[in-house]
Design a protein around this motif. Structure first.
Motif, PDB file in Angstrom:
ATOM      1  N   THR A 245      -2.657  12.248  -4.014  1.00  0.00           N
ATOM      2  CA  THR A 245      -1.960  13.200  -4.877  1.00  0.00           C
ATOM      3  C   THR A 245      -2.866  13.517  -6.057  1.00  0.00           C
ATOM      4  N   ASP A 246      -2.376  14.335  -6.965  1.00  0.00           N
ATOM      5  CA  ASP A 246      -3.187  14.745  -8.098  1.00  0.00           C
ATOM      6  C   ASP A 246      -3.632  13.543  -8.924  1.00  0.00           C
ATOM      7  N   GLU A 247      -4.844  13.633  -9.440  1.00  0.00           N
ATOM      8  CA  GLU A 247      -5.385  12.543 -10.237  1.00  0.00           C
ATOM      9  C   GLU A 247      -4.504  12.235 -11.441  1.00  0.00           C
ATOM     10  N   GLU A 248      -3.924  13.255 -12.041  1.00  0.00           N
ATOM     11  CA  GLU A 248      -3.047  13.037 -13.191  1.00  0.00           C
ATOM     12  C   GLU A 248      -1.875  12.142 -12.823  1.00  0.00           C
ATOM     13  N   VAL A 249      -1.313  12.350 -11.613  1.00  0.00           N
ATOM     14  CA  VAL A 249      -0.197  11.518 -11.169  1.00  0.00           C
ATOM     15  C   VAL A 249      -0.674  10.088 -10.960  1.00  0.00           C
ATOM     16  N   LEU A 250      -1.828   9.930 -10.328  1.00  0.00           N
ATOM     17  CA  LEU A 250      -2.355   8.591 -10.084  1.00  0.00           C
ATOM     18  C   LEU A 250      -2.626   7.856 -11.397  1.00  0.00           C
ATOM     19  N   LEU A 251      -3.165   8.561 -12.384  1.00  0.00           N
ATOM     20  CA  LEU A 251      -3.424   7.922 -13.673  1.00  0.00           C
ATOM     21  C   LEU A 251      -2.119   7.529 -14.359  1.00  0.00           C
ATOM     22  N   GLY A 252      -1.079   8.350 -14.177  1.00  0.00           N
ATOM     23  CA  GLY A 252       0.224   7.976 -14.712  1.00  0.00           C
ATOM     24  C   GLY A 252       0.764   6.719 -14.064  1.00  0.00           C
ATOM     25  N   LEU A 253       0.536   6.573 -12.746  1.00  0.00           N
ATOM     26  CA  LEU A 253       0.979   5.369 -12.042  1.00  0.00           C
ATOM     27  C   LEU A 253       0.156   4.158 -12.481  1.00  0.00           C
ATOM     28  N   ARG A 254      -1.137   4.369 -12.760  1.00  0.00           N
ATOM     29  CA  ARG A 254      -1.958   3.276 -13.294  1.00  0.00           C
ATOM     30  C   ARG A 254      -1.390   2.794 -14.626  1.00  0.00           C
ATOM     31  N   ALA A 255      -1.027   3.740 -15.476  1.00  0.00           N
ATOM     32  CA  ALA A 255      -0.490   3.376 -16.780  1.00  0.00           C
ATOM     33  C   ALA A 255       0.856   2.671 -16.655  1.00  0.00           C
ATOM     34  N   ALA A 256       1.614   3.041 -15.610  1.00  0.00           N
ATOM     35  CA  ALA A 256       2.957   2.469 -15.434  1.00  0.00           C
ATOM     36  C   ALA A 256       2.949   1.105 -14.776  1.00  0.00           C
ATOM     37  N   TRP A 257       1.886   0.793 -14.030  1.00  0.00           N
ATOM     38  CA  TRP A 257       1.853  -0.457 -13.275  1.00  0.00           C
ATOM     39  C   TRP A 257       1.179  -1.548 -14.101  1.00  0.00           C
TER      40      TRP A 257
ATOM     41  N   GLY B 142       4.431  14.091   8.698  1.00  0.00           N
ATOM     42  CA  GLY B 142       5.585  14.864   8.256  1.00  0.00           C
ATOM     43  C   GLY B 142       6.498  14.141   7.292  1.00  0.00           C
ATOM     44  N   ALA B 143       6.068  13.003   6.751  1.00  0.00           N
ATOM     45  CA  ALA B 143       6.882  12.261   5.777  1.00  0.00           C
ATOM     46  C   ALA B 143       6.651  12.845   4.389  1.00  0.00           C
ATOM     47  N   THR B 144       7.190  14.039   4.172  1.00  0.00           N
ATOM     48  CA  THR B 144       6.946  14.770   2.933  1.00  0.00           C
ATOM     49  C   THR B 144       7.811  14.238   1.795  1.00  0.00           C
ATOM     50  N   GLU B 145       7.301  14.435   0.571  1.00  0.00           N
ATOM     51  CA  GLU B 145       8.010  14.014  -0.638  1.00  0.00           C
ATOM     52  C   GLU B 145       7.952  15.158  -1.643  1.00  0.00           C
ATOM     53  N   THR B 146       9.053  15.419  -2.306  1.00  0.00           N
ATOM     54  CA  THR B 146       9.098  16.556  -3.221  1.00  0.00           C
ATOM     55  C   THR B 146       9.127  16.139  -4.694  1.00  0.00           C
TER      56      THR B 146
ATOM     57  N   ALA C 278       0.836  -9.502  -6.043  1.00  0.00           N
ATOM     58  CA  ALA C 278      -0.616  -9.648  -6.129  1.00  0.00           C
ATOM     59  C   ALA C 278      -1.259  -8.328  -6.518  1.00  0.00           C
ATOM     60  N   TYR C 279      -0.763  -7.232  -5.933  1.00  0.00           N
ATOM     61  CA  TYR C 279      -1.344  -5.922  -6.242  1.00  0.00           C
ATOM     62  C   TYR C 279      -0.497  -4.799  -5.672  1.00  0.00           C
ATOM     63  N   VAL C 280      -0.748  -3.606  -6.187  1.00  0.00           N
ATOM     64  CA  VAL C 280      -0.349  -2.346  -5.568  1.00  0.00           C
ATOM     65  C   VAL C 280      -1.631  -1.640  -5.146  1.00  0.00           C
ATOM     66  N   HIS C 281      -1.636  -1.103  -3.933  1.00  0.00           N
ATOM     67  CA  HIS C 281      -2.813  -0.459  -3.343  1.00  0.00           C
ATOM     68  C   HIS C 281      -2.497   1.026  -3.179  1.00  0.00           C
ATOM     69  N   LEU C 282      -3.091   1.875  -4.013  1.00  0.00           N
ATOM     70  CA  LEU C 282      -2.833   3.306  -3.988  1.00  0.00           C
ATOM     71  C   LEU C 282      -3.941   4.057  -3.265  1.00  0.00           C
ATOM     72  N   GLU C 283      -3.554   4.961  -2.391  1.00  0.00           N
ATOM     73  CA  GLU C 283      -4.498   5.914  -1.816  1.00  0.00           C
ATOM     74  C   GLU C 283      -4.503   7.174  -2.683  1.00  0.00           C
ATOM     75  N   ALA C 284      -5.668   7.811  -2.785  1.00  0.00           N
ATOM     76  CA  ALA C 284      -5.803   9.002  -3.630  1.00  0.00           C
ATOM     77  C   ALA C 284      -5.295  10.228  -2.875  1.00  0.00           C
TER      78      ALA C 284
ATOM     79  N   ARG D 278       0.845  -1.195   0.000  1.00  0.00           N
ATOM     80  CA  ARG D 278       0.000   0.000   0.000  1.00  0.00           C
ATOM     81  C   ARG D 278       0.878   1.241   0.000  1.00  0.00           C
ATOM     82  N   LEU D 279       0.510   2.224  -0.832  1.00  0.00           N
ATOM     83  CA  LEU D 279       1.291   3.436  -0.996  1.00  0.00           C
ATOM     84  C   LEU D 279       0.370   4.654  -0.961  1.00  0.00           C
ATOM     85  N   SER D 280       0.903   5.777  -0.472  1.00  0.00           N
ATOM     86  CA  SER D 280       0.130   7.030  -0.413  1.00  0.00           C
ATOM     87  C   SER D 280       0.974   8.151  -0.996  1.00  0.00           C
ATOM     88  N   PRO D 281       1.090   8.218  -2.313  1.00  0.00           N
ATOM     89  CA  PRO D 281       1.983   9.203  -2.936  1.00  0.00           C
ATOM     90  C   PRO D 281       1.655  10.633  -2.521  1.00  0.00           C
ATOM     91  N   GLY D 282       2.660  11.340  -2.030  1.00  0.00           N
ATOM     92  CA  GLY D 282       2.501  12.752  -1.712  1.00  0.00           C
ATOM     93  C   GLY D 282       1.664  13.077  -0.501  1.00  0.00           C
TER      94      GLY D 282
END
Length: 369
Positions: A276-288, A245-249, A268-274, A236-240
């Motif tokens: 960050t920006d939807e555009e970033v999430l869609l890019g990660l969908r395309a990459a995974w 205080g676990a910030t990412e730039t 089995a899977y990657v579990h993304l929390e929403a 499970r991941l929570s981009p951005g």
């Protein structure tokens, strides 16, 4: 029309109630019960009969992911949470997995190492982290919330011990009857701390560049895959998100690089929390290339996941949708979603209160004649 456009167009016909093949599991629907801390474990991190009932009540979910389970004593974040690092804990969890399976369900254990998000009053140990930088905010302790302490920065030679704690817990999880495990790489806990430019100030091979900051996550997942197989391993991941205080730039580059390293492992899977920006999430969908679980709600945000958000993300390319808070007060959530029935509200005062009130006391929907 490009192949990507065609793929998206085909995906729009997917519904929450379609079956899905996840590794070696046949899921009867695409609803995932997200991991939620409920602090109902007994002393020594033991699962209880009430926990068995709680998860069994929700076994109609396509997949249940449990609350975070500490892989070691030093990995415990909150008081009252369960573990998977002793034989007694393995035995105690068997009543939970047995009850879920008896009700026809499937269940993964979420393995959660809190890292710096812990307190000596909880574990008797100084928390550890990638660097001697405290989390932002207060952490739970047996005597109430306290400021997060300064963690002990892990020496390079000690990092491997914590990498392999995930794999050791995964072996115990399979022994306890779990169908698989989800590594908690989200919400500012240890994996997320290594990913963070704010929490990770290291100058060795685990810090600095993106390639170095993703190394801990990749090693932890790789060790777990070696221990129990890729088909039993998710993350499970929570981009951005920046939680604790676990910030990412450098979110798109960071998570793109991480997914590229994880892709060959057959997860089995990657579990993304929403988070960050939807555009970033869609890019990660395309990459995974594999199965993607999406939780459309920001953690602890004002709007929990609902049917509309779930349907939208299925149309955007998610394979499975996770629901958190809606499962607290609705053990029959899948059927309520299927029939368009009202979603009962939960009582936040009981989230971490202990006991069965607000835990086992929410009924299934009652049809009025």
């Amino acid at each position: 029309m490009t192949l990507w456009d065609l793929w998206k167009a085909v995906r729009t016909v997917t519904t929450l109630f379609d079956r899905y093949r996840l590794g070696e599991l046949d899921l009867p629907n695409r609803v995932v019960m997200a991991p939620m801390t409920r602090v109902r474990a007994a002393a020594d991190g033991l699962a209880t009969p009430s926990m068995a009932t709680y998860y069994a009540q929700r076994a109609t979910a396509g997949l249940i992911v449990t609350e975070g389970v500490q892989p070691s004593l030093i990995g415990q974040s909150n008081p009252g949470t369960p573990g998977l690092h002793t034989d007694g804990q393995v035995t105690a969890w068997r009543q939970v997995t047995g009850a879920v399976h008896a009700n026809g369900g499937r269940v993964f254990a979420q393995i959660m190492h809190g890292g710096r998000v812990s307190h000596p009053e909880t574990t008797g140990l100084q928390p550890v982290g990638p660097s001697a930088v405290p989390a932002v905010g207060e952490v739970f302790t047996p005597t109430g919330p306290k400021p997060a302490p300064v963690p002990r920065a892990l020496p390079t030679a000690e990092v491997s011990e914590h990498v392999h704690s995930y794999a050791d817990a995964a072996r115990r999880a399979v022994d306890a009857g779990f169908d698989g495990v989800e590594l908690h790489g989200a919400n500012g806990y240890l994996i997320g701390q290594f990913l963070s430019t704010g929490a990770n100030l290291r100058t060795d091979r685990y810090g600095g560049s993106i390639g170095n900051r993703i190394r801990f996550a990749v090693e932890a997942v790789s060790a777990t895959v070696e221990a129990v197989g890729g088909h039993r391993t998710g993350i499970r991941l929570s981009p951005g998100a920046g939680i604790w205080g676990a910030t990412e730039t450098d979110v798109p580059e960071l998570y793109g690089a991480l997914l590229a390293e994880l892709a060959p492992l057959g997860l089995a899977y990657v579990h993304l929390e929403a988070t960050t920006d939807e555009e970033v999430l869609l890019g990660l969908r395309a990459a995974w290339p594999g199965t993607l679980v999406v939780n459309p709600a920001f953690p602890m945000g004002p709007r929990p996941t609902d049917r509309a958000a779930a349907d939208r993300w299925l149309g955007l390319g998610a394979d499975l949708i996770s629901f958190g808070r809606a499962f607290i007060a609705n053990p029959d959530l899948v059927e309520r979603l299927r029939q368009g029935l009202p979603i009962a509200p939960d009582d936040p005062a009981t989230w971490y209160a202990g006991g069965d009130a607000g835990y086992l006391t929410y009924p299934a929907y009652r049809h009025v004649a």
